[in-house]
Structure formats: C-alpha cells, structure tokens
Design an enzyme around this catalytic site. Sequence first.
Site, PDB file in Angstrom:
ATOM      1  N   PHE A   1       0.843  -1.199   0.000  1.00 49.78           N
ATOM      2  CA  PHE A   1       0.000   0.000   0.000  1.00 49.78           C
ATOM      3  C   PHE A   1       0.876   1.246   0.000  1.00 49.78           C
ATOM      4  CE2 PHE A   1      -2.334   3.524   1.858  1.00 49.78           C
ATOM      5  CZ  PHE A   1      -3.461   3.525   1.052  1.00 49.78           C
TER       6      PHE A   1
ATOM      7  N   LYS B   1       2.634   9.591   8.490  1.00 54.45           N
ATOM      8  CA  LYS B   1       1.816   9.274   9.673  1.00 54.45           C
ATOM      9  C   LYS B   1       2.299   9.886  11.009  1.00 54.45           C
ATOM     10  CE  LYS B   1      -0.988   5.607   7.922  1.00 54.45           C
ATOM     11  NZ  LYS B   1      -0.623   5.080   6.604  1.00 54.45           N
TER      12      LYS B   1
ATOM     13  N   ASP C   1       9.223   2.766   1.770  1.00 58.25           N
ATOM     14  CA  ASP C   1       8.045   3.484   2.243  1.00 58.25           C
ATOM     15  C   ASP C   1       7.908   3.218   3.733  1.00 58.25           C
ATOM     16  OD1 ASP C   1       5.535   4.291   3.038  1.00 58.25           O
ATOM     17  OD2 ASP C   1       4.497   3.558   1.246  1.00 58.25           O
TER      18      ASP C   1
HETATM   19  C1  LIG Z   1      -0.898   5.324   5.196  1.00 57.39           C
HETATM   20  C2  LIG Z   1       0.136   4.922   4.215  1.00 57.39           C
HETATM   21  C3  LIG Z   1       0.343   5.627   3.028  1.00 57.39           C
HETATM   22  C4  LIG Z   1      -0.549   6.770   2.599  1.00 57.39           C
HETATM   23  O1  LIG Z   1      -0.468   7.858   3.461  1.00 57.39           O
HETATM   24  P1  LIG Z   1      -1.587   9.014   3.353  1.00 57.39           P
HETATM   25  O2  LIG Z   1      -1.099  10.032   4.342  1.00 57.39           O
HETATM   26  O3  LIG Z   1      -2.899   8.405   3.708  1.00 57.39           O
HETATM   27  O4  LIG Z   1      -1.556   9.522   1.967  1.00 57.39           O
HETATM   28  C5  LIG Z   1       1.385   5.248   2.209  1.00 57.39           C
HETATM   29  N1  LIG Z   1       2.158   4.201   2.516  1.00 57.39           N
HETATM   30  C6  LIG Z   1       1.999   3.495   3.648  1.00 57.39           C
HETATM   31  C7  LIG Z   1       2.909   2.351   3.942  1.00 57.39           C
HETATM   32  C8  LIG Z   1       0.959   3.804   4.526  1.00 57.39           C
HETATM   33  O5  LIG Z   1       0.755   3.078   5.626  1.00 57.39           O
END
Ligand SMILES: *Cc1c(COP(=O)(O)O)cnc(C)c1O
Length: 400
Positions: free
Chosen positions: A139, A253, A224
């Site tokens: 994701f 986050k 990420d």
């Molecule tokens: C939450 C998340 C995202 C997206 O972040 P947003 O602030 O909602 O755009 C991207 N990568 C990972 C691994 C995430 O957990």
Amino acid sequence: MDKIKTTMERANKYMFNTYSRFPITLVRGKGCRIWDEQGKEYLDFVGGIAVCALGHASDLVTDTLKKQAETLIHVSNLYYTVPQTDLAQMLVENSFADRVFFCNSGAEANEAAIKLARRYMNINFGTTKNTVISMDNSFHGRTMATLSATGQKKVKTGYNPLLEGFKFVPYNDLAGLEQAMDETICAVLLEPIQGEGGVVCPDPDYLKGVRNICDEYNCLLIFDEVQVGMGRTGKLFAYEHCGVQPDIMTLAKALGNGLPIGAMLSVEKLARAFGPGSHATTFGGTPLVTAVSLAVLRSLIEDGWIEHCRKVGIYFKDALNKLKQKYNFIKEVRGMGLILGMEIDRPCAPIVEACMEKGFLINCAHENVLRFLPPLIVTKDEIDMLINAMDEVFTDMTIT
Ligand SMILES: *Cc1c(COP(=O)(O)O)cnc(C)c1O
C-alpha cells in the site's frame, strides 16, 4: 433543522461515503484514552492508524502548536523558515539521508519519491529507464501514481487507465524480483513491513537481497516508512533493523503526531535531479507543522520513547502469543515494536466490534488480521487490559 440530527446522520448526509465508519463519534482524547459523545471511554490501540505516537492531547504537542500558532503559521516555500530547517537537519542527522523534501501526506511523499527516481534516471540514464517495481499486497497511497504503485486490487478498481510504468512482484521473493529486473527498471519501492497488507514482515536478509539486486541493475531502492517509521518498530526507522540503507525513504503518519505532514528523504547523489522548479507544494513543511514535528522527533529520541516502544512491544507480542496458544483460530502473531498483527482464520470485524463494546479500539487489516498500532507511550497495564478484554471476547466467541 440539522440540530435534531445526530453527528452520524449529518456526516452520512453531507460527506461522500468513502469510509465505512464505526458508529461512534469521538470528541476528546488524552494519552491512550479517547471519549465519545456519550462520554464512553475507550483505550486506543489504533492511534489514528500509527499517527498519534505521543498519544492524544499531548502537552508537548499542544504547547508547541499554541506557541507556533501565535508566532508564524505559514509563509510559502518562497522563503526560508527556522522550524522547517531545524526539522530537516534533525531528520538528516538521524538517518542515512542527506536531503529532505516536505509535503502533506504519505501519498504525496511517495509521489515525490517516484518523481525523484524517474527524474534522476531520465536525466542521467535516459527516458526508457522509468519503470518502478513494487510488491503484491503493498500500500502506497490513493493518488493516481501511488495507487498505480499499490499491489491491492481494492485500491485500484474503477480507476482505469492506471499510470504506466509500474510492475509487481511477490514480497519476500528475491528470485521473483531478480526475474523482473531489466534495464528499464528505475526503482524498487517497498515497505520494510507491509502495514495495510496485514503486518507482513520481511524474511531475514530479504531486504539485503533487494539492496544487492538494485545495485546490480543500477536501480534505486525506495523504502516506504510512512507507517513503520518514527520509532514504531523500536528503532527510529525500520531500515535500521535490516543492515542496509535505501536511496530514498518516505515518512508521514507519526511525523506530525496528527498534524498533516509527509517527508521524502534521499541520498546526496539524487539532489541535482530535484533543482529549483522541479517539484513543489504550497503547504509542505509550514512553520506550524514542522515546529510540532520537530518537537515530536526530539521527544521520541531524547525522552526514551523508542526504547519504551521496543520493550512494551516485546511484552505485547508475548501476550498475543499466549492468546495464540489458547485459541486455535489464531494462526500467527507478527510484527515488531508497536506494529503487531494477529492473523486469524475468520473475518476480524465481529472481534473489532466486540472489543469496541468493551471500550477498546483495535483495527483490522486485510480482512483477517487484527492490527495493533497504539501510541508509543502505551503502558504494560494498558496492554494487559486489552489482552484481558480480547481473552473474554475470544472465550465468548468459541462458546457461541
Ligand atoms: C498510510 C500509508 C500511506 C498513505 O499515506 P496518506 O497520508 O494516507 O496519503 C502510504 N504508505 C503506507 C505504507 C501507509 O501506511
């Protein structure tokens, strides 16, 4: 007329129905506790989905926010500001990275990472070296580029045409990655632990293997760390566990403890690809959010919260494993620090609802993985309370 309607009724009437929300309206929080409109108290093991690392209504966050709001909220990136610079310096001094770009979310941080990788390769190695490999079950966000890079059908359905230049391989499969590599690949993008994918951890030496393959094919490695960064795994960044460094890392986050901020960090060799005018954002790195982020980062490092997270994480995981020994429907307990998952052989939703009834917020990833992402300040007592509640819920479930 609206006054006679509940918050829930008005929300369902006036907003797009993009979220399937739980039927509670939260109004106030303190530490790991949160209260709804009726005054019912919950212990929060969701933490705003790994966002509120220092908990709710943290005095540090509130005081910093108040002070900065009275001083300077926003000026535009046409000018230098002190909090933005201080935060960039602190991130660089505590990571592999040499440079930082600030934005407003995880998706935007990943957009910046993809753009930087493409642009660096375009400039230095030609325009055909442009494909990004990411992982099945991953994701990376909801913008067009980041959903095109995401390895989950439910995120992509209905948005055709997706962007070109993305390719997928299974996670934890070095042979599969090697097979997918060729001279058109510009970057490999992956999560050091797949969060939304159900807390899927890398096999020992997997990330090292990925690094080696990237080096062999002159391609960039992007981690990420939007969910796992900022202390959640028991180290400031998850890559510190694996003995290798990425070329690019994304954060969001927990970086702002709830204020919207994302960051894309990279090594120096990529700096020239992002010169003046190549990328920008209006809100990215305002004095307001960066002042708060700086205070959060300082507190994580200097007040021992990362060490605390590591310790209570081990305690929490042990307790979840004890439940696993007691109940057959629990298949696996995974994760490290305070990103923990419990895979079960059935849908999570009824368990999440039963826990909520008892005053505990937990989350469900990937249908059948209970996921725990509490504030990093959570105590052993609070963990015990959740474990006892889950034990009761599980016992009730097996009777009926
Ligand atoms: C939450 C998340 C995202 C997206 O972040 P947003 O602030 O909602 O755009 C991207 N990568 C990972 C691994 C995430 O957990």
